[in-house]
Design a protein around this motif. Structure first.
Motif, PDB file in Angstrom:
ATOM      1  N   ALA A  15       0.814  -1.216   0.000  1.00  0.00           N
ATOM      2  CA  ALA A  15       0.000   0.000   0.000  1.00  0.00           C
ATOM      3  C   ALA A  15       0.846   1.265   0.000  1.00  0.00           C
ATOM      4  CB  ALA A  15      -0.935   0.003   1.210  1.00  0.00           C
ATOM      5  N   HIS A  16       1.870   1.305   0.851  1.00  0.00           N
ATOM      6  CA  HIS A  16       2.596   2.567   1.108  1.00  0.00           C
ATOM      7  C   HIS A  16       4.093   2.436   0.847  1.00  0.00           C
ATOM      8  CE1 HIS A  16      -0.717   2.535   4.286  1.00  0.00           C
ATOM      9  NE2 HIS A  16      -1.083   3.473   3.434  1.00  0.00           N
ATOM     10  N   PRO A  17       4.737   3.568   0.513  1.00  0.00           N
ATOM     11  CA  PRO A  17       6.187   3.581   0.615  1.00  0.00           C
ATOM     12  C   PRO A  17       6.556   3.227   2.065  1.00  0.00           C
ATOM     13  CG  PRO A  17       5.355   5.652  -0.345  1.00  0.00           C
ATOM     14  CD  PRO A  17       4.168   4.890   0.171  1.00  0.00           C
ATOM     15  N   ASP A  18       7.469   2.387   2.277  1.00  0.00           N
ATOM     16  CA  ASP A  18       8.054   1.829   3.519  1.00  0.00           C
ATOM     17  C   ASP A  18       7.455   0.485   3.935  1.00  0.00           C
ATOM     18  OD1 ASP A  18       5.879   2.198   5.381  1.00  0.00           O
ATOM     19  OD2 ASP A  18       6.765   3.984   6.281  1.00  0.00           O
ATOM     20  N   ASP A  19       6.267   0.106   3.449  1.00  0.00           N
ATOM     21  CA  ASP A  19       5.667  -1.161   3.873  1.00  0.00           C
ATOM     22  C   ASP A  19       6.554  -2.360   3.539  1.00  0.00           C
ATOM     23  OD1 ASP A  19       3.402   0.133   4.805  1.00  0.00           O
ATOM     24  OD2 ASP A  19       2.171  -0.351   3.050  1.00  0.00           O
ATOM     25  N   ASP A 130      -5.564   0.662   4.438  1.00  0.00           N
ATOM     26  CA  ASP A 130      -4.919   0.579   3.117  1.00  0.00           C
ATOM     27  C   ASP A 130      -4.206  -0.761   2.934  1.00  0.00           C
ATOM     28  OD1 ASP A 130      -5.736   3.192   2.643  1.00  0.00           O
ATOM     29  OD2 ASP A 130      -3.713   4.050   2.687  1.00  0.00           O
ATOM     30  N   HIS A 131      -3.619  -1.295   4.016  1.00  0.00           N
ATOM     31  CA  HIS A 131      -2.922  -2.584   3.911  1.00  0.00           C
ATOM     32  C   HIS A 131      -3.915  -3.692   3.588  1.00  0.00           C
ATOM     33  CE1 HIS A 131       0.485  -1.184   6.898  1.00  0.00           C
ATOM     34  NE2 HIS A 131       0.380  -0.407   5.850  1.00  0.00           N
ATOM     35  N   ILE A 132      -5.045  -3.667   4.303  1.00  0.00           N
ATOM     36  CA  ILE A 132      -6.056  -4.704   4.104  1.00  0.00           C
ATOM     37  C   ILE A 132      -6.595  -4.653   2.668  1.00  0.00           C
ATOM     38  CG2 ILE A 132      -8.354  -5.454   4.848  1.00  0.00           C
ATOM     39  CD1 ILE A 132      -7.568  -4.436   7.695  1.00  0.00           C
TER      40      ILE A 132
HETATM   41 ZN   LIG Z   1       1.688   1.088   5.465  1.00  0.00          ZN
END
Ligand SMILES: [Zn+2]
Length: 238
Positions: A15-19, A130-132
């Motif tokens: 989902a995100h930068p850094d995940d 967002d992860h889900i």
């Molecule tokens: Zn994240």
């Protein structure tokens, strides 16, 4: 589980930068060392992140993308694709499924890693909505969309043939069935995480909380006392 030597290309969807760096960069470092070409697909622009009010909000997305590219380089990854969905607003839509299917059909990975679509009750932070959504959409793109020639017909019209991802690695699953000993790539993982400077008010403390978590996973896997591990639920899909 496919042997790394059998895998030419792998795709990581998050989902995100850094995940990817918090979740599985130690494993990615091993994949690239084994000669696997790894692509990252980061769905959102990360614009809801950060902690420093002196960094103008309109610059956050650009800063975070640069951080993710630098973090990727720490573990041997250069192909980073951003889908630029709005951070904090991700839902599983037909459009997102199409976009992820497009990436899968263009990268053609045998192995795909994604986040868990399940809410767990272990830690609230892992359950970012967002992860889900990212995990669920990635799995829907793996099956059935990317392999179904009649799904998202524009893809075939654009010359992107159906593709069967053979193996999915779900990160942060509440019931892992596969552990990777990342003791030897922990330093690279830490270096990758520290590239996300806009997210780390106190980078010196990262190792202190990360190491025990990875050690606990190694312990659960029955690895040695001094080992560190990342955990996955690995699922064959074909
Ligand atoms: Zn994240």
């Amino acid at each position: 589980v496919l042997d790394d030597a059998e895998v030419e290309r792998a795709l990581v969807v998050v989902a995100h930068p850094d995940d990817v760096d918090f979740g599985l960069a130690g494993t990615v470092a091993q994949w690239t060392a084994a000669g696997i070409a790894v692509t990252y697909c980061v769905i959102t622009d990360g614009a809801a992140g950060g902690f420093d009010p002196s960094l103008p909000r309109e610059r956050i997305a650009e800063v975070r993308k640069a951080e993710q590219q630098a973090a990727a380089a720490e573990v041997g990854v250069s192909d980073v694709r951003f889908l630029d969905y709005l951070d904090g607003q991700l839902t599983v839509t037909y459009e997102l499924r199409a976009d992820l299917s497009r990436v899968i059909r263009s990268v053609r990975p045998r192995r795909l890693a994604c986040q868990s679509p399940h809410r767990t009750f272990d830690r609230i932070g892992i359950n970012h909505p967002d992860h889900i959504a990212a995990g669920e959409a990635a799995l829907q793109a793996v099956y059935p969309d990317a392999r179904n020639p009649f799904a998202h017909p524009q893809l075939l019209a654009d010359g992107l043939e159906p593709w069967v991802v053979e193996e999915v690695w779900v990160s942060a699953s509440e019931r892992p069935n596969h552990w990777v000993d990342v003791t030897d790539t922990f330093a690279a993982k830490l270096a990758a995480i520290k590239r996300h400077a806009s997210q780390l008010p106190d980078p010196g403390r990262v190792e202190g909380w990360l190491r025990p978590r990875l050690a606990a996973q190694a312990h659960a896997a029955g690895l040695g006392e001094d080992r560190l591990a990342e955990a996955f639920h690995v699922m064959p899909t074909s």
